[in-house]
Scaffold this motif. Structure first.
Motif, PDB file in Angstrom:
ATOM      1  N   ARG A 163       0.843  -1.192   0.000  1.00  0.00           N
ATOM      2  CA  ARG A 163       0.000   0.000   0.000  1.00  0.00           C
ATOM      3  C   ARG A 163       0.885   1.251   0.000  1.00  0.00           C
ATOM      4  O   ARG A 163       1.989   1.221   0.573  1.00  0.00           O
ATOM      5  CB  ARG A 163      -0.879   0.028   1.258  1.00  0.00           C
ATOM      6  N   LYS A 184     -11.086  -7.381   9.239  1.00  0.00           N
ATOM      7  CA  LYS A 184      -9.671  -7.007   9.168  1.00  0.00           C
ATOM      8  C   LYS A 184      -9.277  -6.599   7.750  1.00  0.00           C
ATOM      9  O   LYS A 184      -8.612  -5.587   7.544  1.00  0.00           O
ATOM     10  CB  LYS A 184      -8.794  -8.180   9.616  1.00  0.00           C
ATOM     11  N   ARG A 238     -11.180  -5.498   5.423  1.00  0.00           N
ATOM     12  CA  ARG A 238     -11.805  -4.213   5.087  1.00  0.00           C
ATOM     13  C   ARG A 238     -10.966  -3.064   5.620  1.00  0.00           C
ATOM     14  O   ARG A 238     -10.802  -2.032   4.965  1.00  0.00           O
ATOM     15  CB  ARG A 238     -13.211  -4.150   5.692  1.00  0.00           C
ATOM     16  N   LYS A 239     -10.431  -3.243   6.810  1.00  0.00           N
ATOM     17  CA  LYS A 239      -9.599  -2.204   7.408  1.00  0.00           C
ATOM     18  C   LYS A 239      -8.354  -1.966   6.541  1.00  0.00           C
ATOM     19  O   LYS A 239      -7.988  -0.832   6.277  1.00  0.00           O
ATOM     20  CB  LYS A 239      -9.204  -2.634   8.829  1.00  0.00           C
ATOM     21  N   TYR A 240      -7.744  -3.046   6.090  1.00  0.00           N
ATOM     22  CA  TYR A 240      -6.541  -2.909   5.262  1.00  0.00           C
ATOM     23  C   TYR A 240      -6.839  -2.219   3.930  1.00  0.00           C
ATOM     24  O   TYR A 240      -6.004  -1.519   3.389  1.00  0.00           O
ATOM     25  CB  TYR A 240      -5.927  -4.287   4.962  1.00  0.00           C
ATOM     26  N   LEU A 241      -8.032  -2.498   3.398  1.00  0.00           N
ATOM     27  CA  LEU A 241      -8.368  -1.977   2.069  1.00  0.00           C
ATOM     28  C   LEU A 241      -8.990  -0.588   2.112  1.00  0.00           C
ATOM     29  O   LEU A 241      -9.240   0.026   1.082  1.00  0.00           O
ATOM     30  CB  LEU A 241      -9.338  -2.942   1.361  1.00  0.00           C
ATOM     31  N   LYS A 242      -9.258  -0.114   3.318  1.00  0.00           N
ATOM     32  CA  LYS A 242     -10.033   1.119   3.471  1.00  0.00           C
ATOM     33  C   LYS A 242      -9.479   2.287   2.662  1.00  0.00           C
ATOM     34  O   LYS A 242     -10.234   3.049   2.047  1.00  0.00           O
ATOM     35  CB  LYS A 242     -10.132   1.492   4.952  1.00  0.00           C
ATOM     36  N   GLU A 243      -8.168   2.420   2.632  1.00  0.00           N
ATOM     37  CA  GLU A 243      -7.585   3.600   1.983  1.00  0.00           C
ATOM     38  C   GLU A 243      -7.743   3.605   0.461  1.00  0.00           C
ATOM     39  O   GLU A 243      -7.545   4.633  -0.169  1.00  0.00           O
ATOM     40  CB  GLU A 243      -6.106   3.734   2.362  1.00  0.00           C
ATOM     41  N   GLU A 244      -8.047   2.422  -0.107  1.00  0.00           N
ATOM     42  CA  GLU A 244      -8.224   2.379  -1.561  1.00  0.00           C
ATOM     43  C   GLU A 244      -9.718   2.426  -1.892  1.00  0.00           C
ATOM     44  O   GLU A 244     -10.439   1.453  -1.678  1.00  0.00           O
ATOM     45  CB  GLU A 244      -7.580   1.108  -2.131  1.00  0.00           C
ATOM     46  N   GLU A 245     -10.165   3.541  -2.442  1.00  0.00           N
ATOM     47  CA  GLU A 245     -11.593   3.747  -2.642  1.00  0.00           C
ATOM     48  C   GLU A 245     -12.180   2.876  -3.743  1.00  0.00           C
ATOM     49  O   GLU A 245     -13.356   2.570  -3.750  1.00  0.00           O
ATOM     50  CB  GLU A 245     -11.857   5.221  -2.975  1.00  0.00           C
ATOM     51  N   HIS A 298     -13.611  -2.525  -2.608  1.00  0.00           N
ATOM     52  CA  HIS A 298     -14.155  -2.877  -1.295  1.00  0.00           C
ATOM     53  C   HIS A 298     -14.878  -4.213  -1.289  1.00  0.00           C
ATOM     54  O   HIS A 298     -15.283  -4.719  -2.327  1.00  0.00           O
ATOM     55  CB  HIS A 298     -15.026  -1.775  -0.701  1.00  0.00           C
TER      56      HIS A 298
END
Lengths: 229, 229
Positions: free
Chosen positions: A149, A202, A204-211, A214
């Motif tokens: 990331r 978990k 989802r938390k890791y992927l959160k920054e990529e809009e 999801h």
DNA sequence: AACGGTTTTTAACCAGTTTTAACACCCCTA
DNA sequence: TAGGGGTGTTAAAACTGGTTAAAAACCGTT
């Protein structure tokens, strides 16, 4: 991920077979005659074949022979209504890996498939599987258990890694809960299901920054990793 | 040369079996109970197992399970007095390659052995093990117990050497804890498991300077030596 | 047999991973 | 719109592995 080509002319049996295998975490394609089966085999990549022997247009033996000309090592299981001697001999000449005489139990089929996969070793699981997935601005390396990331890489635990892999393999499709549980947890009990929910959170938390990417839930069915281009 | 381990508690049958197989050009070892069979398997190299199901001390299924922890791909044929359904299922779970119900003809046994060997391919010749592995910028010489590094070579102890070899043999695949313990320590007890963890730490230290290569843990399963190209 | 160096095992404590549990919330349907 | 099952979330419990150092076993030499 193991992709299985199922060729069976009885649509009911074929459907049941295909669905049960999917439930156990396999990816399947169902064809209802030998010719269609061969077309599919030529255009897509498979790791395993389950072929009915008696079929219209093209029987299982002929189909297997043609498939084996393309891929000499792909495992083949024949489904046969009769357990006649000459059938067995004929099948062995082609190089059948196993036989199942109808009627058979689904459990037995699964076990035989697993036995053959175990025996043929990790070479199929290895070279066929995709290791790198582009998730918008992120890159997921399955083989390294790593999610790259911009904000910093994440080392994934094995559960996180397997689950994310399975979601990626089903990109923009629904990954069924039971399929994931059987494939990763080897058992679809209540607690494992809850455990999976924890891991989804978990990820989802890791992927959160990529809009663009999801995980959305398909209520009562499973999860879907969505990538917006 | 194909080496077959025969484990059969009836000494008469075992003897006949063993001699007949030798007559057909196989190299055989005969053990009369499961425990002895496992000891033999751990100390010598075999290409094939023929196991009686019902035996004193350790039954064929248990034995097969232990053998499969060491070698996941070795073919196994079970000899069973009854042909009961639950036996079949149980055997398949372990990964039986075939079944023979007593009484059977020697000829049939030979045919089945040959069929399985044909299927599993010409990988029976494993006497030539690989001695040199390229690990990114490092070179591991198994035969010399030596790890060559730019920063200075490391002389490996025998445990370090065996463990690194086993990891290299499973390059980019998971090496299961129990498989390693049974193969190297000859016993998968708690303390040996901890001992292995200590050695994994040592190997990690040796490999630290090479970024392309690392040992990652697969929680609850084992370790994976990953090489990034 | 006793010594010294090396390798391996044991032990203790700590860190990381996975599961379990509890509670809140949501979605669907009757 | 009330109820029940499915899901989100968090934290603790249970389990597995990482790390270090001391103890024990091993080995060749004296």
């Amino acid at each position: 991920m193991t992709r299985i080509l199922v060729v069976e002319d009885d649509p009911n049996l074929g459907q049941i077979l295909s669905e049960y295998l999917q439930l156990k975490g396999f990816v399947t394609t169902l064809c209802t005659d030998g010719e269609k089966g061969f077309e599919k085999f030529k255009t897509e990549k498979y790791d395993f074949c389950i072929l009915d022997v008696m079929m219209p247009k093209k029987d299982g033996f002929t189909l297997a022979k043609e498939i084996r000309e393309i891929d000499k090592t792909i495992p083949v299981i024949f489904l046969t209504a009769k357990s006649m001697k000459e059938d067995t001999i004929e099948g062995l000449k082609i190089g059948a890996d196993d036989y199942l005489t109808k009627p058979f139990s689904m459990e037995e089929l699964i076990l035989r498939v697993q036995a053959i996969l175990r025996r043929s070793g990790a070479k199929s699981d290895q070279s066929n599987t995709i290791n790198r997935f582009e998730l918008g601005g992120l890159t997921f390396h399955y083989d390294r258990s790593l999610l790259e990331r911009p904000s910093g890489d994440v080392k994934l635990t094995s559960r996180e890694n397997e689950l994310l892999k399975m979601l990626c393999d089903h990109m923009n499709q629904t990954m069924e809960r039971n399929a994931a549980l059987n494939a990763i947890w080897k058992d679809d009990s209540y607690f494992n299901a809850r455990s999976m929910d924890v891991y989804i959170a978990k990820l989802r938390k890791y992927l959160k920054e990529e809009e663009q990417v999801h995980i959305l839930t398909v209520h009562g069915q499973g999860f879907k990793l969505v990538k917006v281009e």
